[in-house]
Write a protein that holds these residues in place. Sequence first.
Motif, short mmCIF file in Angstrom:
data_model
loop_
_atom_site.label_atom_id
_atom_site.label_comp_id
_atom_site.label_asym_id
_atom_site.label_seq_id
_atom_site.Cartn_x
_atom_site.Cartn_y
_atom_site.Cartn_z
N VAL A 152 35.29 62.07 89.70
CA VAL A 152 34.82 60.96 88.86
C VAL A 152 35.21 61.20 87.41
CG1 VAL A 152 32.76 59.79 87.96
CG2 VAL A 152 32.92 60.31 90.40
N LEU A 153 35.02 62.42 86.92
CA LEU A 153 35.37 62.73 85.53
C LEU A 153 36.87 62.53 85.30
CD1 LEU A 153 34.67 63.72 82.71
CD2 LEU A 153 34.87 66.08 83.56
N ASP A 154 37.70 62.96 86.24
CA ASP A 154 39.15 62.76 86.10
C ASP A 154 39.47 61.27 85.95
OD1 ASP A 154 39.63 65.46 86.30
OD2 ASP A 154 40.15 65.41 88.43
N MET A 155 38.78 60.45 86.71
CA MET A 155 39.02 59.01 86.66
C MET A 155 38.50 58.40 85.35
SD MET A 155 38.36 57.87 90.62
CE MET A 155 39.34 58.60 91.95
N ILE A 156 37.39 58.94 84.86
CA ILE A 156 36.90 58.50 83.55
C ILE A 156 37.93 58.82 82.48
CG2 ILE A 156 35.16 58.92 81.77
CD1 ILE A 156 33.13 59.38 84.01
N VAL A 157 38.50 60.03 82.53
CA VAL A 157 39.53 60.43 81.58
C VAL A 157 40.73 59.47 81.65
CG1 VAL A 157 41.21 62.23 81.00
CG2 VAL A 157 38.83 62.85 81.52
N ASN A 162 33.60 51.97 86.26
CA ASN A 162 32.78 52.37 87.41
C ASN A 162 33.17 51.63 88.69
OD1 ASN A 162 31.41 54.13 85.81
ND2 ASN A 162 29.51 52.96 85.72
N LYS A 163 33.44 50.34 88.56
CA LYS A 163 33.81 49.53 89.73
C LYS A 163 35.11 50.04 90.35
CE LYS A 163 34.59 44.70 91.10
NZ LYS A 163 34.62 43.29 90.62
N GLN A 164 36.05 50.40 89.50
CA GLN A 164 37.34 50.91 89.99
C GLN A 164 37.18 52.29 90.64
OE1 GLN A 164 39.10 50.44 86.05
NE2 GLN A 164 40.60 49.02 86.91
#
Length: 211
Positions: A152-157, A162-164
């Motif tokens: 999740v953190l990698d995707m936030i970076v 959130n939806k994606q």
Amino acid sequence: MTGVILVAEDHPLFLQAVIDGLTSLLPTYRFERAVSLNEVLTKIEIHSPSLLLLDLDIPGANALGGVASVRAASPDLAVAILSASVTPALIAGALALGARGYFPKYLPLDLLSDGIAAVLNGEIRIPEEERQAACDDFFLRYATLSPQQCRVLDMIVDGLLNKQIAAALGISEQRVKEHVSQIMRRLGVSTRTQAAVLARTALLAGDLQST
């Protein structure tokens, strides 16, 4: 003169010594001073400085709260910290909030001047020992995340919403929100943006230049 450097420090003798020393080392800049966060915000509006050199302990700053206030009021202003406190959590927190440099007060003036010049040139600068400690602190906190939270953190970076993230991982958006809350708590930040900046800064630590 090529610009203004605003020095925020409430100890008169130290403030004068810093300005006197930097004036001779950075002669193309004019130096202004502030002794409280309110005065910092006022003088930013008046002088449009190229750099704010901020002591985290000036009245009204409340440590990292001062960085947040300045960044909110003037997001394009380069901010560097000049502090007697060089704990990894403070350094990592300042970087997460957008500070471009973090300099201990015991740093020799020539190294401080070199660091400031680098920040003015768009670089991020903190001394090697403190940089490594801040990165170590991040990775110790990062190690407490679950594998799913790391993803999740990698995707936030990467800038995903959130939806994606939920769609990519095949989980509910509510579950993503729970992961994000846990990530922020474990990394010691208050927003997902700070988590992303902190992670990006630490994971790209090899690109940081030490003083």
